[in-house]
Design an enzyme around this catalytic site. Structure first.
Site, PDB file in Angstrom:
ATOM      1  N   LYS A 170       0.786  -1.259   0.018  1.00 22.30           N
ATOM      2  CA  LYS A 170      -0.255  -0.087   0.005  1.00 22.30           C
ATOM      3  C   LYS A 170       0.851   1.190   0.019  1.00 22.30           C
ATOM      4  CE  LYS A 170      -1.431   2.536   2.989  1.00 22.30           C
ATOM      5  NZ  LYS A 170      -1.270   3.779   2.480  1.00 22.30           N
ATOM      6  N   GLY A 221       8.134   5.023   7.095  1.00 21.45           N
ATOM      7  CA  GLY A 221       7.385   6.336   7.376  1.00 21.45           C
ATOM      8  C   GLY A 221       7.912   6.891   8.717  1.00 21.45           C
ATOM      9  N   SER A 222       6.757   7.546   9.429  1.00 23.81           N
ATOM     10  CA  SER A 222       7.194   8.338  10.546  1.00 23.81           C
ATOM     11  C   SER A 222       7.155   7.508  11.835  1.00 23.81           C
ATOM     12  CB  SER A 222       6.214   9.329  10.683  1.00 23.81           C
ATOM     13  OG  SER A 222       4.964   8.937  10.769  1.00 23.81           O
ATOM     14  N   GLY A 226       4.860   4.555  12.968  1.00 30.29           N
ATOM     15  CA  GLY A 226       5.577   3.098  13.309  1.00 30.29           C
ATOM     16  C   GLY A 226       5.068   2.535  14.484  1.00 30.29           C
ATOM     17  N   CYS A 277      14.728  10.373   4.528  1.00 31.59           N
ATOM     18  CA  CYS A 277      14.868   9.918   5.519  1.00 31.59           C
ATOM     19  C   CYS A 277      16.413   9.928   6.314  1.00 31.59           C
ATOM     20  CB  CYS A 277      14.596   8.361   5.944  1.00 31.59           C
ATOM     21  SG  CYS A 277      15.349   7.378   4.774  1.00 31.59           S
ATOM     22  N   GLU A 374      12.492  16.414  13.208  1.00 35.54           N
ATOM     23  CA  GLU A 374      12.817  16.159  11.763  1.00 35.54           C
ATOM     24  C   GLU A 374      12.094  16.990  11.004  1.00 35.54           C
ATOM     25  OE1 GLU A 374      11.392  12.372  10.240  1.00 35.54           O
ATOM     26  OE2 GLU A 374      12.945  12.054   9.003  1.00 35.54           O
TER      27      GLU A 374
HETATM   28  P1  NAD Z   1       3.448   8.402   7.570  1.00 36.78           P
HETATM   29  O1  NAD Z   1       3.966   7.508   8.693  1.00 36.78           O
HETATM   30  O2  NAD Z   1       2.587   9.488   7.585  1.00 36.78           O
HETATM   31  O3  NAD Z   1       2.890   7.484   6.453  1.00 36.78           O
HETATM   32  C1  NAD Z   1       3.793   6.482   5.936  1.00 36.78           C
HETATM   33  C2  NAD Z   1       2.709   5.452   5.380  1.00 36.78           C
HETATM   34  O4  NAD Z   1       1.797   4.774   6.437  1.00 36.78           O
HETATM   35  C3  NAD Z   1       1.696   5.879   4.296  1.00 36.78           C
HETATM   36  O5  NAD Z   1       1.407   5.027   3.331  1.00 36.78           O
HETATM   37  C4  NAD Z   1       0.284   5.989   5.294  1.00 36.78           C
HETATM   38  O6  NAD Z   1      -0.808   6.131   4.447  1.00 36.78           O
HETATM   39  C5  NAD Z   1       0.542   4.917   6.192  1.00 36.78           C
HETATM   40  N1  NAD Z   1      -0.463   4.927   7.308  1.00 36.78           N
HETATM   41  C6  NAD Z   1      -0.886   5.948   7.882  1.00 36.78           C
HETATM   42  N2  NAD Z   1      -1.583   5.662   9.149  1.00 36.78           N
HETATM   43  C7  NAD Z   1      -1.767   4.305   9.191  1.00 36.78           C
HETATM   44  C8  NAD Z   1      -1.618   3.429  10.264  1.00 36.78           C
HETATM   45  N3  NAD Z   1      -2.563   3.618  11.249  1.00 36.78           N
HETATM   46  N4  NAD Z   1      -1.719   2.281   9.995  1.00 36.78           N
HETATM   47  C9  NAD Z   1      -1.076   1.619   8.774  1.00 36.78           C
HETATM   48  N5  NAD Z   1      -0.665   2.496   7.904  1.00 36.78           N
HETATM   49  C10 NAD Z   1      -0.723   3.923   8.248  1.00 36.78           C
HETATM   50  O7  NAD Z   1       4.942   9.055   6.832  1.00 36.78           O
HETATM   51  P2  NAD Z   1       4.936  10.001   5.541  1.00 36.78           P
HETATM   52  O8  NAD Z   1       4.743  11.391   5.899  1.00 36.78           O
HETATM   53  O9  NAD Z   1       4.529   9.312   4.286  1.00 36.78           O
HETATM   54  O10 NAD Z   1       6.774   9.835   5.215  1.00 36.78           O
HETATM   55  C11 NAD Z   1       7.528  10.684   6.066  1.00 36.78           C
HETATM   56  C12 NAD Z   1       8.225   9.814   6.999  1.00 36.78           C
HETATM   57  O11 NAD Z   1       8.753   8.671   6.565  1.00 36.78           O
HETATM   58  C13 NAD Z   1       9.470  10.640   7.594  1.00 36.78           C
HETATM   59  O12 NAD Z   1       9.357  10.608   9.037  1.00 36.78           O
HETATM   60  C14 NAD Z   1      10.789   9.724   7.135  1.00 36.78           C
HETATM   61  O13 NAD Z   1      11.690  10.243   8.064  1.00 36.78           O
HETATM   62  C15 NAD Z   1      10.217   8.672   7.010  1.00 36.78           C
HETATM   63  N6  NAD Z   1      11.228   7.589   6.120  1.00 36.78           N
HETATM   64  C16 NAD Z   1      12.093   6.748   6.771  1.00 36.78           C
HETATM   65  C17 NAD Z   1      12.795   6.220   5.952  1.00 36.78           C
HETATM   66  C18 NAD Z   1      13.711   5.172   6.219  1.00 36.78           C
HETATM   67  O14 NAD Z   1      13.981   4.370   5.640  1.00 36.78           O
HETATM   68  N7  NAD Z   1      14.086   5.161   7.751  1.00 36.78           N
HETATM   69  C19 NAD Z   1      12.711   6.261   4.435  1.00 36.78           C
HETATM   70  C20 NAD Z   1      11.660   7.362   3.942  1.00 36.78           C
HETATM   71  C21 NAD Z   1      11.002   8.079   4.848  1.00 36.78           C
END
Ligand code: NAD
Length: 470
Positions: A170, A221-222, A226, A277, A374
């Site tokens: 997704k 993601g964030s 997470g 990230c 961040e």
């Molecule tokens: P986010 O956590 O808002 O969303 C990530 C994904 O999770 C999206 O697809 C979103 O729809 C989904 N999501 C949201 N709520 C959810 C839930 N309750 N259950 C399951 N899925 C859910 O992150 P973002 O704003 O899309 O991305 C930015 C963040 O990602 C930054 O903090 C960045 O540092 C991090 N990031 C980390 C890495 C890494 O490798 N460590 C790489 C890229 C981005």
């Protein structure tokens, strides 16, 4: 404008609801795609489970060969995929942008095809023969963010497919198009049901991460999301890889000749408009050369072209979405109000779209939000330090630990300090450089597990010890 479909069980699935994807450069419509419901998630997980036994028992060499074919197919579709990425995410066609992302996806796929997990013999004598085998973990649920949509999808899906898992992915609802196209292309090569894609936001994501039919989750993601994903995983004790946020610090050692390092320092901070990230997000500079570094770095930053990613001269595109833009503007305003000095950038131009100028902020302190949170945008705080020990302590003071870097004329001395950083990757005289054979992951709240290389591949397997008495 035709809408992109979901791919479930090898078939294109249209839906009644559609998602509009916005071009961050001018807020025009970049494209439209099918919007999944939680029922589509159930259907996709069912298809992935049905395909699992057949794919898991496919000979290893055949699975590797299919990944090589997929790499070539990505390359043949480079122009279309790169255009989709620029339209939905904003990063430019040129420089380390959309074409770089597609080339990276093909390269990572080919590298993943070359990885092997042979049986290991632990004991072979007159008492017993003991071998360790790696088996596919099962159905993998993948959830990806919006910053590097195609590359992160590749990092999740290819190792899973390589070892014999099946996948439901997704993507972020902000950037689903390149991923939908990638999975459609992969279905030209793989049996139906091996890779499936659904779209949507938190509700659809949560259905996938909660699903009892999913054996492992890989989430990028964030940190906040997470934590929710980890909680979901606990219900059925799913295996978990979390790649979360970071707030990487860089330390420039006293007396460093900055000139030969400027270009690397720039891209370390500003690649993808800082929305990476493992980008450099706080730069600690020794007080003895603080003023000179601020001036020289700001002058370098000021001449980099920012704008529409479709124009070939552009090296940095817009911020990817309104929410992120507003967050960045808030951080800059707070730093200014607390006495920081905006040396270059800092003000959003009038008009539609999410362009924010490359911004260098001097006289920052660790208490400012732009330093302790961040920022994930084209904004770089420069912070003074007195002793190296103090700089390392401040670099390590946050709950996250994805990457970090030390910059200096003597790389061996810099490496000794870099080793003291609490992070998954410590760089010297560069930042954010990654490679498909080197494990990548975070410590502390930046994640659990690693991606890439043999260590990353193992995360998609379970261990079986076979113990045969003699
Ligand atoms: P986010 O956590 O808002 O969303 C990530 C994904 O999770 C999206 O697809 C979103 O729809 C989904 N999501 C949201 N709520 C959810 C839930 N309750 N259950 C399951 N899925 C859910 O992150 P973002 O704003 O899309 O991305 C930015 C963040 O990602 C930054 O903090 C960045 O540092 C991090 N990031 C980390 C890495 C890494 O490798 N460590 C790489 C890229 C981005």
């Amino acid at each position: 404008m035709s809408a992109f479909a979901l791919t479930i069980g090898g078939k294109a699935v249209a839906t009644t609801r559609q998602l509009d994807v916005i071009n961050p450069f001018d807020e025009s419509l970049a494209g439209r795609c099918a919007e999944a419901t939680t029922e589509h998630v159930d259907q996709a997980v069912r298809c992935a489970r049905e395909a699992l036994a057949g794919w898991a028992s496919t000979p290893d060499a055949e699975r590797a060969a299919k990944l090589v074919d997929i790499a070539a197919l990505i390359e043949r579709n480079q122009a279309e995929l790169a255009r989709l990425i620029t339209l939905e995410q904003g990063k430019p066609q040129s420089g380390p942008g959309a074409n770089f992302e597609v080339a990276g996806a093909a390269g990572w796929t080919r590298a993943t095809a070359s990885l092997k997990l042979p049986e290991e013999t632990i004991q072979d004598d007159n008492v017993a023969r003991i071998v360790i085998r790696r088996k596919p973990v099962g159905v993998v649920g993948s959830v990806t963010p919006w910053n590097w949509p195609l590359l992160i999808a590749t990092w999740h899906v290819m190792p899973a497919v390589r070892v014999g898992c099946t996948v439901v992915i997704k993507p972020s609802p902000l950037t689903p198009l390149a991923t939908l196209r990638l999975i459609e292309l992969m279905n030209q090569i793989l049996p139906p049901g091996v890779v499936n894609v659904v779209t949507g936001g938190a509700e659809v994501g949560a259905r996938l991460t909660d699903h009892p039919g999913v054996d492992k989750l890989v989430f990028t993601g964030s940190v906040a999301t997470g934590r929710k994903v980890m909680e979901s995983a606990s219900h059925s004790l799913k295996r978990l890889t979390l790649e979360l946020g970071g707030n990487d610090a860089g330390i420039i050692l006293p007396g460093t000749d900055l000139e030969p390092l400027l270009e690397k320092l720039f891209w370390g901070c500003f690649i993808n408009a800082g929305q990476t990230c493992a980008a450099l997000k706080r730069l600690y500079v020794h007080e003895s050369q603080y003023a000179a570094v601020v001036d020289r770095f700001a002058a370098y930053v000021a001449q980099i072209p920012v704008g529409n990613g479709l124009e070939p001269q552009t090296l940095i595109g817009p911020v990817s979405n309104r929410m992120q833009l507003e967050k960045i503007m808030g951080l800059v305003a707070e730093a200014r109000a607390r006495g920081a000095r905006i040396v270059v950038g800092g003000v959003k131009p009038d008009g539609p779209g999410f362009i924010f100028p490359l911004t260098v902020i001097a006289d920052c302190t660790d208490e400012m939000r732009v330093v302790k949170e961040e920022q994930f945008g084209p904004v770089m705080p420069l912070i003074r330090y007195r002793t190296i020990e103090e700089a390392i302590r401040r670099a390590n003071s946050l709950e996250v630990g994805l990457g970090g870097s030390v910059w200096g004329d003597d790389p061996e001395a810099a490496a000794r300090y870099a080793g003291q950083l609490e992070c998954g990757t410590a760089w010297v005289n560069q930042h954010g450089v990654i490679n498909p054979m080197t494990p990548f992951g975070g410590v502390k709240c930046s994640g659990i597990g690693v991606e890439f290389g043999v260590d990353g591949l193992k995360e998609y397997t379970t261990v079986q010890a076979l113990n045969i008495a003699r």
